[in-house]
Design a protein around this motif. Structure first.
Motif, PDB file in Angstrom:
ATOM      1  N   GLY A 178      39.157  76.993  39.823  1.00  0.00           N
ATOM      2  CA  GLY A 178      40.314  76.123  39.825  1.00  0.00           C
ATOM      3  C   GLY A 178      40.172  74.993  40.824  1.00  0.00           C
ATOM      4  N   VAL A 179      41.003  73.980  40.664  1.00  0.00           N
ATOM      5  CA  VAL A 179      40.917  72.793  41.505  1.00  0.00           C
ATOM      6  C   VAL A 179      41.075  73.142  42.982  1.00  0.00           C
ATOM      7  N   THR A 180      42.071  73.941  43.306  1.00  0.00           N
ATOM      8  CA  THR A 180      42.307  74.292  44.707  1.00  0.00           C
ATOM      9  C   THR A 180      41.109  74.999  45.314  1.00  0.00           C
ATOM     10  N   THR A 181      40.522  75.911  44.562  1.00  0.00           N
ATOM     11  CA  THR A 181      39.354  76.642  45.047  1.00  0.00           C
ATOM     12  C   THR A 181      38.213  75.692  45.361  1.00  0.00           C
ATOM     13  N   VAL A 182      37.966  74.729  44.483  1.00  0.00           N
ATOM     14  CA  VAL A 182      36.875  73.777  44.703  1.00  0.00           C
ATOM     15  C   VAL A 182      37.171  72.891  45.906  1.00  0.00           C
ATOM     16  N   ILE A 183      38.385  72.389  45.987  1.00  0.00           N
ATOM     17  CA  ILE A 183      38.736  71.505  47.098  1.00  0.00           C
ATOM     18  C   ILE A 183      38.666  72.251  48.430  1.00  0.00           C
ATOM     19  N   GLU A 184      39.121  73.503  48.456  1.00  0.00           N
ATOM     20  CA  GLU A 184      39.040  74.295  49.686  1.00  0.00           C
ATOM     21  C   GLU A 184      37.602  74.414  50.176  1.00  0.00           C
ATOM     22  N   ARG A 185      36.673  74.500  49.242  1.00  0.00           N
ATOM     23  CA  ARG A 185      35.273  74.619  49.609  1.00  0.00           C
ATOM     24  C   ARG A 185      34.669  73.268  50.006  1.00  0.00           C
ATOM     25  N   PHE A 186      34.743  72.327  49.080  1.00  0.00           N
ATOM     26  CA  PHE A 186      34.027  71.070  49.289  1.00  0.00           C
ATOM     27  C   PHE A 186      34.644  70.192  50.386  1.00  0.00           C
ATOM     28  N   SER A 187      35.945  70.292  50.591  1.00  0.00           N
ATOM     29  CA  SER A 187      36.552  69.458  51.632  1.00  0.00           C
ATOM     30  C   SER A 187      36.038  69.829  53.014  1.00  0.00           C
ATOM     31  N   GLN A 188      35.603  71.056  53.184  1.00  0.00           N
ATOM     32  CA  GLN A 188      35.072  71.480  54.481  1.00  0.00           C
ATOM     33  C   GLN A 188      33.760  70.788  54.832  1.00  0.00           C
ATOM     34  N   ILE A 189      32.981  70.438  53.804  1.00  0.00           N
ATOM     35  CA  ILE A 189      31.637  69.919  54.075  1.00  0.00           C
ATOM     36  C   ILE A 189      31.512  68.423  53.773  1.00  0.00           C
ATOM     37  N   GLU A 190      32.581  67.791  53.287  1.00  0.00           N
ATOM     38  CA  GLU A 190      32.643  66.343  53.087  1.00  0.00           C
ATOM     39  C   GLU A 190      31.424  65.791  52.340  1.00  0.00           C
ATOM     40  N   PRO A 191      31.319  66.100  51.059  1.00  0.00           N
ATOM     41  CA  PRO A 191      30.137  65.679  50.300  1.00  0.00           C
ATOM     42  C   PRO A 191      30.091  64.178  50.038  1.00  0.00           C
ATOM     43  N   LYS A 192      28.883  63.675  49.841  1.00  0.00           N
ATOM     44  CA  LYS A 192      28.669  62.258  49.547  1.00  0.00           C
ATOM     45  C   LYS A 192      28.537  62.025  48.045  1.00  0.00           C
ATOM     46  N   VAL A 193      27.924  62.994  47.330  1.00  0.00           N
ATOM     47  CA  VAL A 193      27.703  62.869  45.891  1.00  0.00           C
ATOM     48  C   VAL A 193      28.186  64.130  45.195  1.00  0.00           C
ATOM     49  N   LEU A 194      28.839  63.937  44.050  1.00  0.00           N
ATOM     50  CA  LEU A 194      29.281  65.047  43.211  1.00  0.00           C
ATOM     51  C   LEU A 194      28.635  64.933  41.844  1.00  0.00           C
ATOM     52  N   PHE A 195      27.961  65.992  41.399  1.00  0.00           N
ATOM     53  CA  PHE A 195      27.511  66.129  40.022  1.00  0.00           C
ATOM     54  C   PHE A 195      28.579  66.925  39.278  1.00  0.00           C
ATOM     55  N   ALA A 196      29.077  66.380  38.183  1.00  0.00           N
ATOM     56  CA  ALA A 196      30.173  67.042  37.463  1.00  0.00           C
ATOM     57  C   ALA A 196      29.936  66.995  35.962  1.00  0.00           C
ATOM     58  N   ALA A 197      30.322  68.072  35.292  1.00  0.00           N
ATOM     59  CA  ALA A 197      30.257  68.140  33.833  1.00  0.00           C
ATOM     60  C   ALA A 197      31.666  68.018  33.268  1.00  0.00           C
ATOM     61  N   ASP A 198      31.738  67.624  32.003  1.00  0.00           N
ATOM     62  CA  ASP A 198      33.052  67.421  31.377  1.00  0.00           C
ATOM     63  C   ASP A 198      33.736  68.716  30.989  1.00  0.00           C
ATOM     64  N   GLY A 199      33.022  69.851  31.105  1.00  0.00           N
ATOM     65  CA  GLY A 199      33.632  71.131  30.773  1.00  0.00           C
ATOM     66  C   GLY A 199      32.580  72.179  30.470  1.00  0.00           C
ATOM     67  N   TYR A 200      33.010  73.241  29.833  1.00  0.00           N
ATOM     68  CA  TYR A 200      32.090  74.322  29.470  1.00  0.00           C
ATOM     69  C   TYR A 200      32.681  75.089  28.301  1.00  0.00           C
ATOM     70  N   ARG A 201      31.871  75.914  27.669  1.00  0.00           N
ATOM     71  CA  ARG A 201      32.328  76.748  26.566  1.00  0.00           C
ATOM     72  C   ARG A 201      32.125  78.212  26.932  1.00  0.00           C
ATOM     73  N   PHE A 202      33.147  79.035  26.659  1.00  0.00           N
ATOM     74  CA  PHE A 202      33.069  80.465  26.960  1.00  0.00           C
ATOM     75  C   PHE A 202      33.760  81.230  25.847  1.00  0.00           C
ATOM     76  N   ALA A 203      33.039  82.212  25.293  1.00  0.00           N
ATOM     77  CA  ALA A 203      33.564  83.055  24.203  1.00  0.00           C
ATOM     78  C   ALA A 203      34.073  82.213  23.043  1.00  0.00           C
ATOM     79  N   GLY A 204      33.342  81.130  22.747  1.00  0.00           N
ATOM     80  CA  GLY A 204      33.668  80.303  21.603  1.00  0.00           C
ATOM     81  C   GLY A 204      34.759  79.288  21.817  1.00  0.00           C
ATOM     82  N   LYS A 205      35.281  79.208  23.030  1.00  0.00           N
ATOM     83  CA  LYS A 205      36.379  78.285  23.302  1.00  0.00           C
ATOM     84  C   LYS A 205      35.938  77.236  24.312  1.00  0.00           C
ATOM     85  N   ASP A 206      36.260  75.970  24.028  1.00  0.00           N
ATOM     86  CA  ASP A 206      35.923  74.877  24.936  1.00  0.00           C
ATOM     87  C   ASP A 206      36.982  74.721  26.021  1.00  0.00           C
ATOM     88  N   PHE A 207      36.502  74.475  27.248  1.00  0.00           N
ATOM     89  CA  PHE A 207      37.393  74.256  28.385  1.00  0.00           C
ATOM     90  C   PHE A 207      37.044  72.906  29.013  1.00  0.00           C
TER      91      PHE A 207
END
Length: 665
Positions: A178-207
């Motif tokens: 979730g967003v909060t979980t990611v922000i809690e992690r990454f905000s601590q280390i102040e990243p310069k670059v983010l690699f991000a995907a538009d989503g993922y598929r699990f059990a036949g369903k797109d997210f």
């Protein structure tokens, strides 16, 4: 019926002679004049003469350093030990140096959106060098943080290797976070670059994760660049974020020849990556490891405890948010290929992973004991369905494995199989106890203590325990200890996490038993272990017994300390569809616990629950549930963003509220 400690497999003479451990023993004899009769003697030397042991690994694996080290270890202290001061190495350089002729496979990869394919070592090296060069062009310097919010696919591994190759510090989060979980992690280390995907598929369903990425980017002002991967919509030509760079554009550059590419060799204490604790309570710990620590530990792990070799193929079902992802990639150090899989382990069919193992020629197959239980309940026998002739080892990790799980593999997969259960943690990015191909396999038993890991079972007052359950402690330093927690400038949180109980000794927080032959049993977390009237009970043994009752699908148990020295130990059971918690089911559960464990293992109450709460890394949330029942505010006891099934917590909160009202009345 298989019992704990039953002998299940003995390695053949040929298996032992061809193992990497035996090759290392020969090297020690020929190059150091050291002769060891067996693995136990080798282990004892490795934890007694620790400087000589780790120096031998440096030489044996021919670690490449642009400067000589001043000494192996400055002093035997924890925390604060310094390893190979003066040297300069790069983890990614060693990962990619086993390129050979380039045609050997590096990755076999498959997902619910992509068919099975292979990337060879030449192509992996080419893409890593291009991405690394482009990151340098974007202003990424040694020590800058580069992070990802991507699935378990080659692009994520390439991004990691590229960042590490130029001395940047890597960290990753799985796209299901979730967003909060990611922000809690990454905000601590102040990243310069983010690699991000538009989503993922699990059990036949797109997210889709487009909205989540936008929120994450908005919360990280340190970012100067986002690299966007159209994964669900591969044809997308424009990223949804302004100024983002498409992955394909990043790669659309000329190759950088190997002899012209400069790896950034970094100092002994330079951080390699930051991995995070599960974050079920409080802000996640941002755990930093060094290049040298991870390199030596992963060389040792992949060669001696997983027995990986050139031509081998390693798979472990994991996500990019779990430290097992980092460990799986380390198979490249041994010249083995790595299998990357993104998707459900039981979709579209429950045996999808075994089909993939057959098609990739997997030699080492890894999964959690929970996955094994799913297959066993479905009556699957992969060994009769697929060609698993190349499979020679199994790695079970993530939670304690039962004798029944061991037996299932020999019955349903293959009779001649080196079955390993290993246990360690995110904190060391490896294992404390694990396997050796030279030793037999006993049901439910972890074969041995890993080389260089001075592991013992201690009582509360610091006495050594033999064949008794005690605290898992490590009494000598090892290179893969965290170099620090990010932001923990004075080391206070680091010290409190591992050294506040036994000063100068690593206390891991697991209960362990070590028997006379050196076999190990892990009994769950000591900080969530049941302490009932002075008798310590590991939760793993409760689950093993309860989940053998026919009606039970899953379970969770906690023990709460009450005023006056009393205890409240409820058991929560999720039952199979169509089953109810009748008196007969209650009696069956209690009888099983009483017979298999002891009368003290029988709970005070049994409750039927709609679900058992789990963290995103597959851990039962014993500690948060215990805190909730003891009156903690739910939002202080647990982070819902760190859960696979957040609504599961509501039932326990309601129970705590009912108990509180009853107490007041």
């Amino acid at each position: 019926m298989v019992k704990e400690g039953d002998l299940l497999w003995t390695p053949s003479r040929a298996f032992v002679e061809n193992s990497n451990v035996t090759q290392y023993l020969r090297w020690l004899r020929d190059n150091r004049g050291l002769n060891f009769a067996d693995y136990d003697a080798l282990w004892r030397w490795s934890v007694t003469e620790i400087e000589a042991f780790w120096e031998s690994l440096w030489d044996y694996f021919e670690v490449q350093s642009s400067r000589p080290y001043a000494r192996v270890l400055d002093r035997r202290v924890m925390p604060g030990a310094r390893w190979f001061e003066g040297s300069r190495v790069n983890y990614a350089e060693h990962m990619l140096r086993a390129e050979g002729d380039g045609n050997a496979p590096a990755f076999h990869h498959m997902s619910e959106t992509r068919p099975l394919a292979t990337m060879n070592r030449r192509e992996l090296g080419r893409q890593v060098r291009i991405v690394a060069t482009q990151l340098r062009g974007l202003g990424v310097a040694p020590g800058d943080r580069v992070v990802s919010y991507m699935p378990n696919i080659p692009e994520t591994a390439i991004a990691m290797l590229a960042a590490v190759a130029i001395g940047a510090v890597w960290s990753s989060a799985a796209p299901e976070f979730g967003v909060t979980t990611v922000i809690e992690r990454f905000s601590q280390i102040e990243p310069k670059v983010l690699f991000a995907a538009d989503g993922y598929r699990f059990a036949g369903k797109d997210f889709s994760r487009i909205a989540e990425v936008k929120q994450i980017v908005a919360a990280l002002p340190s970012l100067t660049c986002v690299v966007w991967l159209p994964y669900l919509d591969e044809a997308a030509a424009v990223p949804p974020l302004s100024d983002a760079i498409l992955w394909r554009e990043l790669l659309d550059h000329s190759d950088v020849p190997r002899h012209l590419f400069a790896y950034e060799q970094v100092a002994y204490d330079h951080p390699l990556w930051v991995v995070f604790s599960s974050g079920t309570t409080g802000l996640p710990k941002a755990i930093a490891h060094s290049h040298i620590g991870a390199l030596l530990e992963h060389q040792k792990l992949s060669h001696f405890h997983l027995n990986l070799k050139p031509g081998g193929v390693m798979f472990f079902y994991t996500t990019t948010g779990w430290v097992m992802w980092n460990i799986v990639l380390s198979g490249l150090l041994a010249g083995a290929a790595v299998v990357l899989y993104d998707g459900s382990p039981v979709h579209p069919e429950p045996d999808v992973l075994w089909k993939m193992a057959a098609e990739t020629g997997t030699t080492c197959f890894g999964a959690s004991p929970t996955y094994v239980q799913i297959l066993e309940r479905k009556g699957l026998e992969p060994g009769k369905t697929f060609d698993l002739s190349r499979l020679d080892s199994i790695l079970l990790g993530g939670s304690p494995a039962t004798p029944e799980s061991f037996a299932w593999f020999y019955r349903a997969v293959k009779s001649d199989l080196w079955l390993t259960s290993q246990s360690g943690g995110t904190e060391i990015c490896s294992g404390f106890v694990g396997a050796s191909p030279t030793l037999p396999v006993y049901a439910g038993e972890i074969q041995t203590r890993m080389l260089g890991m001075d592991v013992h079972a201690w009582s509360d007052d610091g006495r050594e325990l033999a064949d008794e359950v005690g605290e898992l402690v490590v009494t000598n330093p090892f290179p893969s200890m965290p170099i620090f927690f990010w932001g923990d400038t004075k080391g206070k949180r680091y010290h409190e996490s591992y050294f506040d109980v036994f000063p100068g000794v690593w206390r891991h927080g697991d209960f362990i038993k070590i028997n006379g032959r050196g076999g190990c049993y892990i009994y769950g977390r000591s900080d969530s272990t049941l302490n009932r009237y002075g008798v310590r009970i590991g939760t793993a043994e409760i689950y093993r017994a309860v989940e053998q009752v026919d009606e039970v699908l899953d379970s969770l148990i906690v023990c709460c300390e009450l005023p006056g020295g009393n205890f409240y130990m409820p058991l929560f059971v999720k039952l199979k569809p169509g089953c109810d918690l009748t008196d007969s089911v209650r009696l069956a559960i209690n009888a099983k616990l009483r017979a298999d464990c002891s009368p003290r293992h029988v709970p005070d109450e049994i409750h039927q629950v709609p679900d058992v709460p789990y963290t995103l890394t597959g851990k039962k949330m014993e500690i948060p549930v215990r805190k909730i029942l003891m009156g903690w505010a739910p939002d202080k006891a647990a982070s819902r963003d760190a859960m696979t099934n957040p609504p599961a917590l509501d039932w326990y909160i309601a129970l705590a509220q009912r108990r509180q009202r009853t107490a007041v009345a």
